[in-house]
Design a protein around this motif. Structure first.
Motif, mmCIF file in Angstrom:
data_model
loop_
_atom_site.group_PDB
_atom_site.id
_atom_site.type_symbol
_atom_site.label_atom_id
_atom_site.label_comp_id
_atom_site.label_asym_id
_atom_site.label_seq_id
_atom_site.Cartn_x
_atom_site.Cartn_y
_atom_site.Cartn_z
ATOM 1 N N ARG A 25 -0.864 0.208 -44.715
ATOM 2 C CA ARG A 25 -2.019 0.481 -45.102
ATOM 3 C C ARG A 25 -3.111 -0.227 -44.259
ATOM 4 O O ARG A 25 -4.113 0.090 -43.788
ATOM 5 N N LYS A 28 -3.456 1.643 -41.106
ATOM 6 C CA LYS A 28 -4.226 2.974 -41.339
ATOM 7 C C LYS A 28 -5.758 2.549 -41.135
ATOM 8 O O LYS A 28 -6.506 3.361 -40.680
ATOM 9 N N LYS A 29 -6.133 1.438 -41.909
ATOM 10 C CA LYS A 29 -7.222 0.919 -41.838
ATOM 11 C C LYS A 29 -7.767 0.746 -40.400
ATOM 12 O O LYS A 29 -8.898 0.901 -40.220
ATOM 13 N N HIS A 30 -6.947 0.500 -39.412
ATOM 14 C CA HIS A 30 -7.204 0.170 -38.176
ATOM 15 C C HIS A 30 -7.266 1.412 -37.293
ATOM 16 O O HIS A 30 -7.191 1.068 -35.938
ATOM 17 N N GLY A 31 -6.964 2.515 -37.923
ATOM 18 C CA GLY A 31 -6.738 3.606 -37.312
ATOM 19 C C GLY A 31 -5.513 3.731 -36.252
ATOM 20 O O GLY A 31 -5.374 4.499 -35.293
ATOM 21 N N LYS A 32 -4.565 3.095 -36.765
ATOM 22 C CA LYS A 32 -3.220 3.126 -35.989
ATOM 23 C C LYS A 32 -2.083 3.370 -36.650
ATOM 24 O O LYS A 32 -1.889 3.549 -37.838
ATOM 25 N N ARG A 34 1.892 3.540 -38.554
ATOM 26 C CA ARG A 34 2.342 2.490 -39.433
ATOM 27 C C ARG A 34 3.001 1.055 -38.692
ATOM 28 O O ARG A 34 2.949 -0.050 -39.121
#
Ligand code: IPE
Ligand code: IPE
Ligand code: MG
Length: 245
Positions: A25, A28-32, A34
Motif C-alpha cells: 500500500r 501504491k501511494k507513491h505510484g510505484k 509493490r
C-alpha cells in the motif's frame, strides 16, 4: 518529541515481535510497483534493528514472510526471495559490527536453495555475537509450528522419551521453533490492520499488543521507541488485581 529519552532502560521488554505490514500500500501511494515498497521496507528493518540494539533488546522477531504469502503472484514471491538474498548478504558485516546474532523461525527448507544457503551462512557467521538476536520469521505459520510440536511430542511419548503427565506449557515451549527465546512481551503490527495473520499464536498469550497506522516503510526506530514508551505505561496484571502487583 524524543521517545528514546522517555524509555526506562532498566525495564525494556526483552523480546519484541513485529508484523511488518503495508509495503504494498505504501508503494501504491507513491505510484510505484509493490516491490518498491518491499525494498523501502528493508530500510525500516535496518533502522528498527539499530534502535533495538541501542536500547538493549535481547530478541527482535520480524515477520518477513508467512506460509500464506506463497499464494501471492509468482513475480512478487520471486522478487521478495531475491530481495531477501541480496539483503542478507549485504547486511552480514553490519550485523557483525553491531554484535547482532541472526536466527530464523519457520520452514527454511521451503525457501529457494540460494535463500536457505545465504541464511545458513549468515547465521553461522553471526552465531557468536552476544548483543541483539534478530529473529526472522520466514515461511512461518504459527499453526504449523504448533502441529509440528504436537507431532514431535507424540513421537517422544510413543518412544518412551516423555511421559504424558510430564507435558506442561513449559515442556511444550521447548518443542517450538522459538524454544531458545522467552515469549514476546510486546507485539507490534503496522499499517492499521488489527489481526495476527498466523503469527506466534502460542507465544503471545500474554503479550501487549500495539497497532501503528504507519505503513512499514514509514516506520523507524523512533516509532519503535514510541511503542516501548506506550508499553511501559501499561499495567500488566496477568489475571491479578492492581493491588496485588
Ligand atoms: C508486508 O507488506 C510484507 C509482506 C507480507 C511480505 P505487504 O506486502 O503485505 O503490504 P500490503 O499489506 O499489501 O500493503
Ligand atoms: C502478514 O502480513 C505477514 C507478514 C507481515 C510477513 P500479510 O499482509 O500477509 O497479512 P494479511 O494477509 O493481510 O493478513
Ligand atoms: Mg499486508
Amino acid at each position: 518529541m524524543d521517545y528514546k529519552s522517555q524509555i526506562n532502560i532498566s525495564e525494556v521488554p526483552s523480546h519484541v515481535a513485529i508484523i511488518m505490514d503495508g509495503n504494498g500500500r505504501w508503494a501504491k501511494k507513491h505510484g510505484k510497483p509493490r516491490i518498491f515498497g518491499h525494498k523501502n521496507g528493508v530500510l525500516s528493518v535496518r533502522s528498527v534493528v539499530e534502535g533495538a540494539g541501542e536500547i538493549g533488546l535481547k530478541y527482535l522477531t520480524l515477520y518477513a514472510f508467512s506460509t500464506e504469502n506463497w499464494k501471492r503472484p509468482k513475480v512478487e514471491v520471486a522478487a521478495l526471495m531475491q530481495l531477501l538474498v541480496a539483503t542478507i548478504s549485504n547486511e552480514v558485516s553490519a550485523l557483525n559490527k553491531n554484535n547482532v546474532r541472526l536466527l530464523t523461525i519457520g520452514d527454511l527448507k521451503s525457501l529457494p536453495g540460494n535463500c536457505e544457503k545465504e541464511l545458513q551462512k549468515a547465521m553461522e557467521k553471526t552465531k557468536n555475537n552476544t548483543g541483539l538476536s534478530l529473529v526472522l520469521a520466514l515461511s512461518y505459520s504459527s499453526k504449523s509450528e504448533i502441529i509440528n510440536a504436537v507431532k514431535s511430542i507424540s513421537k517422544d511419548v510413543s518412544e518412551d522419551k516423555l511421559k504424558v503427565e510430564e507435558i506442561s506449557d513449559k515442556v511444550f515451549d521447548t518443542y517450538l521453533d522459538t524454544n531458545l527465546m522467552n515469549d514476546p512481551e510486546l507485539l507490534i503490527r503496522t499499517s492499521g490492520e488489527y489481526r495476527l495473520s498466523n503469527f506466534l499464536l502460542w507465544q503471545i498469550a500474554y503479550a501487549e499488543l500495539y497497532f501503528s497506522d504507519k505503513f512499514w516503510p514509514d516506520f523507524t526506530k523512533e516509532d519503535l521507541f514510541e511503542a516501548i514508551v506506550d508499553y511501559q505505561n501499561r499495567e500488566r496484571r496477568f489475571g491479578m488485581t492492581s493491588e496485588q502487583l
